[in-house]
Motif scaffolding. Structure first.
Motif, PDB file in Angstrom:
ATOM      1  N   TRP A 214       0.829  -1.208   0.000  1.00 40.57           N
ATOM      2  CA  TRP A 214       0.000   0.000   0.000  1.00 40.57           C
ATOM      3  C   TRP A 214       0.860   1.254   0.000  1.00 40.57           C
ATOM      4  O   TRP A 214       0.599   2.200  -0.742  1.00 40.57           O
ATOM      5  N   TRP A 219       0.900  -2.493  -5.096  1.00 40.33           N
ATOM      6  CA  TRP A 219      -0.542  -2.297  -5.300  1.00 40.33           C
ATOM      7  C   TRP A 219      -0.952  -0.827  -5.278  1.00 40.33           C
ATOM      8  O   TRP A 219      -1.777  -0.404  -6.089  1.00 40.33           O
ATOM      9  N   PHE A 220      -0.415  -0.070  -4.360  1.00 37.42           N
ATOM     10  CA  PHE A 220      -0.728   1.350  -4.224  1.00 37.42           C
ATOM     11  C   PHE A 220       0.573   2.116  -3.980  1.00 37.42           C
ATOM     12  O   PHE A 220       1.568   1.535  -3.544  1.00 37.42           O
ATOM     13  N   PHE A 225      -3.889   3.896  -6.680  1.00 42.70           N
ATOM     14  CA  PHE A 225      -3.906   2.488  -7.084  1.00 42.70           C
ATOM     15  C   PHE A 225      -3.188   2.272  -8.408  1.00 42.70           C
ATOM     16  O   PHE A 225      -3.394   3.014  -9.371  1.00 42.70           O
ATOM     17  N   ARG A 226      -2.355   1.234  -8.452  1.00 44.18           N
ATOM     18  CA  ARG A 226      -1.641   0.852  -9.676  1.00 44.18           C
ATOM     19  C   ARG A 226      -2.498  -0.160 -10.442  1.00 44.18           C
ATOM     20  O   ARG A 226      -2.684  -1.297 -10.007  1.00 44.18           O
ATOM     21  N   SER A 229      -2.098  -3.995 -11.262  1.00 42.01           N
ATOM     22  CA  SER A 229      -2.259  -4.995 -10.196  1.00 42.01           C
ATOM     23  C   SER A 229      -3.376  -5.971 -10.533  1.00 42.01           C
ATOM     24  O   SER A 229      -3.331  -7.139 -10.126  1.00 42.01           O
ATOM     25  N   LEU A 282      -8.188  -5.778  -2.995  1.00 49.48           N
ATOM     26  CA  LEU A 282      -7.756  -4.445  -3.404  1.00 49.48           C
ATOM     27  C   LEU A 282      -8.913  -3.458  -3.402  1.00 49.48           C
ATOM     28  O   LEU A 282      -8.816  -2.356  -2.843  1.00 49.48           O
ATOM     29  N   PRO A 286      -9.361   0.226   0.151  1.00 47.82           N
ATOM     30  CA  PRO A 286      -8.578   1.282  -0.491  1.00 47.82           C
ATOM     31  C   PRO A 286      -7.725   2.106   0.464  1.00 47.82           C
ATOM     32  O   PRO A 286      -6.796   2.790   0.020  1.00 47.82           O
ATOM     33  N   TRP A 292      -3.842  -3.701   5.503  1.00 50.92           N
ATOM     34  CA  TRP A 292      -2.559  -3.539   4.820  1.00 50.92           C
ATOM     35  C   TRP A 292      -1.420  -3.306   5.798  1.00 50.92           C
ATOM     36  O   TRP A 292      -0.350  -3.917   5.662  1.00 50.92           O
ATOM     37  N   TYR A 603      -1.515   4.831 -12.692  1.00 51.33           N
ATOM     38  CA  TYR A 603      -2.380   4.961 -11.521  1.00 51.33           C
ATOM     39  C   TYR A 603      -3.791   5.316 -11.967  1.00 51.33           C
ATOM     40  O   TYR A 603      -3.986   6.005 -12.978  1.00 51.33           O
ATOM     41  N   ASP A 604      -4.766   4.840 -11.187  1.00 51.41           N
ATOM     42  CA  ASP A 604      -6.155   5.148 -11.518  1.00 51.41           C
ATOM     43  C   ASP A 604      -6.410   6.644 -11.380  1.00 51.41           C
ATOM     44  O   ASP A 604      -5.704   7.355 -10.671  1.00 51.41           O
ATOM     45  N   PHE A 615     -12.746   3.210  -6.278  1.00 49.09           N
ATOM     46  CA  PHE A 615     -13.008   2.077  -7.168  1.00 49.09           C
ATOM     47  C   PHE A 615     -14.450   2.100  -7.681  1.00 49.09           C
ATOM     48  O   PHE A 615     -14.738   1.561  -8.751  1.00 49.09           O
TER      49      PHE A 615
END
Length: 646
Positions: A214, A219-220, A225-226, A229, A282, A286, A292, A603-604, A615
């Motif tokens: 995280w 993952w983050f 967020f990546r 993943s 995931l 968040p 995490w 990243y998102d 998400f």
């Protein structure tokens, strides 16, 4: 019902209960039997290790304490005696890892990183972790240490212990001493072996380990967020990672593929991966809750006694796990009272580059194969000392490669530099002088037009794009209106940076959430020593070389476990670190700070409207926002560089 009916029914039940025997496979004809046109063309198997091979290969199923058996491949050169064991524990298929090329030569069969070891009598062992590929059991991604998050009493630490116990007692060609090595996920399993370690484990070299998914590994990153993943979760979670599962998105630009889907959660639902267990983990977690933070390996390492000599390795431009090795070093170095059991290595590499060829990275060229040089001069002598009784090589506490001048630095501690602020100023300037007057610069961040992290078209599955992206010339975004660039005057003398630059950003948004991306960049002078036609690499005149890029999700400014809406127009102070570097900004070069609010689709997208879970953001949540970066006086934004006074 008649007796005849009952008898028939009983017979049918008996027949149904009788096991159905599989039809025997046709056997290959015996060597002395003649063949005919109808001889079955079936062969039981082919042993690729021929009698003239220069190595021995064994495959064993090593039992764990709960009865689960793990697939383990053992390879060593013929004639090996009293050989130390070099173990790696992998989720990436031990069978194929230990058969790189169909050959009778051990150096062609094994990965290049083992060349010097097999010539010196090392026994190379690679094992599938439980539940993956050819091992038994159930796979859990980065299986937590037995404790609050894992009540099974089985983890990668116990599996490593049981494996080392078996290996040290059951390989007659060995001396019973074991070292563990591996990169990325294998770096994670290497660290886990050091928690409650087996007495036969004498040394460890975790490389680019997954430590905190995280905070800054896979993952983050600081809450952002990546998106790749998802691909990894699907591939590793399906059919023991043997199924070749992949999102069937076809070809095209990943920028459009993710943008058109909406939120990253909508993307998961579109492709039917939202029920993959790790995808759910995931999407449903968040924030940095104990889900995490309770899995952070550096915290586990900090709580465990330091028993195993450890060399932590990371690439300066590691595009996947730049966070882990320095975090573990920070956690365990205080226990190294004599400064001789823990060392940190930062090389001029991409992710896992230490195990391959280190001549260059992207447009950069180094003096020879830096990866092999490290393995020969430092890593192998480290293992030789602890596994073979060789003289103490006196590995430096910190070994880093000074990019810009291309040589290795040996240091007593890390970081070496003193934090010195490089301020952003007016007229797009950067300087070590703090601006007196307060002011700010604005740009509009539009989620419908996010800033790409590399030039389009983007294919994150293309290794030629992915592996060197952190050294890509940043001129492709420098002129975008949603990217602020602040550049210093040409340097009159070299500036040597050794440590992790720290961002101190004062900023505000007109929205209720925002991402902040900050880069520190080495701007090359508009000069070229020789034309590429003479054999040199293409000119780097004016090249904008990123020395560190990181993102911070604004909602976490008051606590990573406490996401909160930002107040429109309110200035907040964002503090976060860039990756660790050893770099010399040369005279004539300039230093640049860049600020932007997206890095897509790595990243998102932040919708820039606060929602409980990004998400699940809806299309209407994505709104353009005016971003304000402050400079001068009490809101003097800067990147603090750990500068060595020379």
């Amino acid at each position: 019902m008649t007796f005849r009916t009952l008898t028939c029914a009983a017979a049918l039940l008996a027949l149904a209960a009788t096991p159905v025997m599989a039809k025997p496979k046709p056997a290959a004809p015996a060597a002395n039997m003649p063949v005919t046109p109808m001889t079955p063309d079936v062969f039981d198997g082919y042993d690729k290790v021929r009698p003239d091979a220069d190595f021995v290969r064994r495959v064993v199923m090593v039992p764990m304490r709960d009865g689960t058996k793990l697939y383990t491949v053992i390879v060593f050169k013929k004639g090996t005696k009293d050989g130390p064991i070099l173990l790696s524990r992998t989720p990436y298929d031990a069978k194929s890892t230990m058969a790189r090329t169909a050959s009778q030569t051990i150096k062609e069969v094994l990965p290049a990183m083992y060349n010097e070891f097999v010539d010196d009598g090392y026994i190379i062992v690679t094992q599938d972790i439980r539940g993956i590929h050819n091992s038994e059991g159930t796979f859990v991604m980065n299986r937590p240490l037995a404790g609050p998050l894992n009540d099974t009493r089985i983890d990668e630490s116990t599996d490593a212990y049981d494996t080392i116990d078996w290996l040290s007692k059951n390989i007659p060609e060995s001396n019973g001493k074991v070292g563990i090595v591996g990169s990325s996920y294998l770096g994670f399993t290497s660290l886990m072996a050091e928690i409650n370690p087996h007495p036969a484990l004498k040394a460890a070299v975790p490389q680019s380990p997954m430590v905190d998914g995280w905070m800054g590994d896979d993952w983050f990153h600081n809450g952002a967020f990546r998106v790749s993943s998802f691909d990894y979760a699907l591939e590793q979670s399906t059919g023991k990672a043997e199924a070749g599962a992949a999102i069937p998105g076809g070809v095209g630009d990943d920028y459009n593929r993710y943008l058109d889907a909406g939120s990253v959660g909508d993307y998961a639902r579109k492709w039917g991966i939202d029920q993959v267990p790790f995808v759910r983990k995931l999407m449903e977690n968040p924030a940095y809750t104990t889900f995490w933070s309770g899995q952070a390996v550096d915290k586990w390492m900090a709580a465990a006694p330091l028993k195993v000599p450890t060399m932590l390795v990371v690439g300066q431009w590691d595009q996947e796990d730049s966070y882990g090795a320095p975090a573990v070093y920070k956690a365990i170095e205080p226990k190294d009272t004599n400064n001789d059991m823990v060392s940190l290595v930062i090389g001029p590499w991409r992710h896992s580059g230490v195990n391959h060829y280190g001549y260059d990275l992207g447009a950069l060229t180094f003096t020879g194969d830096t990866a092999q040089e490290f393995r020969v001069k430092y890593m192998k002598p480290f293992f030789d000392h602890y596994l073979k009784g060789a003289p103490d090589p006196h590995i430096p506490p910190v070994l880093t490669y000074a990019t810009g001048v291309n040589h290795w630095d040996e240091s007593p501690k890390w970081p070496m530099g003193t934090l010195t602020p490089l301020y952003i100023g007016d007229n797009a300037t950067a300087s070590f002088d703090k601006p007196a007057a307060a002011a700010h610069d604005d740009y509009v961040s539009d989620p419908s037009k996010p800033v790409p992290f590399i030039p389009r078209p983007i294919n994150m599955a293309d290794s030629s794009q992915w592996k060197p992206w952190l050294v890509h010339d940043q001129r492709f975004v420098s002129d975008r209106p949603d990217v602020l660039s602040y550049t210093s005057a040409p340097l009159e003398k070299a500036v040597h940076v050794m440590g992790a630059p720290e961002v101190d950003l004062f900023a505000a948004t007109s929205g209720t959430d925002s991402d902040w991306v900050v880069k520190i960049i080495d701007v090359y002078p508009n000069e070229s020593p020789e034309d590429a036609a003479q054999g040199s690499k293409p000119s780097m005149a004016g090249f904008e070389l990123p020395m560190g890029i990181e993102i911070f999700r604004g909602r976490y400014v008051h606590g990573f476990d406490k996401p909160q809406a930002l107040t429109p127009g309110k200035v907040e102070e964002y503090k976060f670190a860039l990756p660790n570097i050893d770099h010399v900004f040369l005279p004539g070069h300039r230093m640049m700070i860049q600020v932007q609010s997206s890095l897509f689709p790595l990243y998102d997208r932040n919708p820039q409207t606060f929602v409980d879970n990004i998400f699940n953001a809806k299309p209407a949540d994505y709104k353009a926002a005016t971003e304000s970066v402050y400079r001068g006086a009490d809101t003097a934004s800067a990147v603090w560089l750990p500068i060595v006074k020379e």
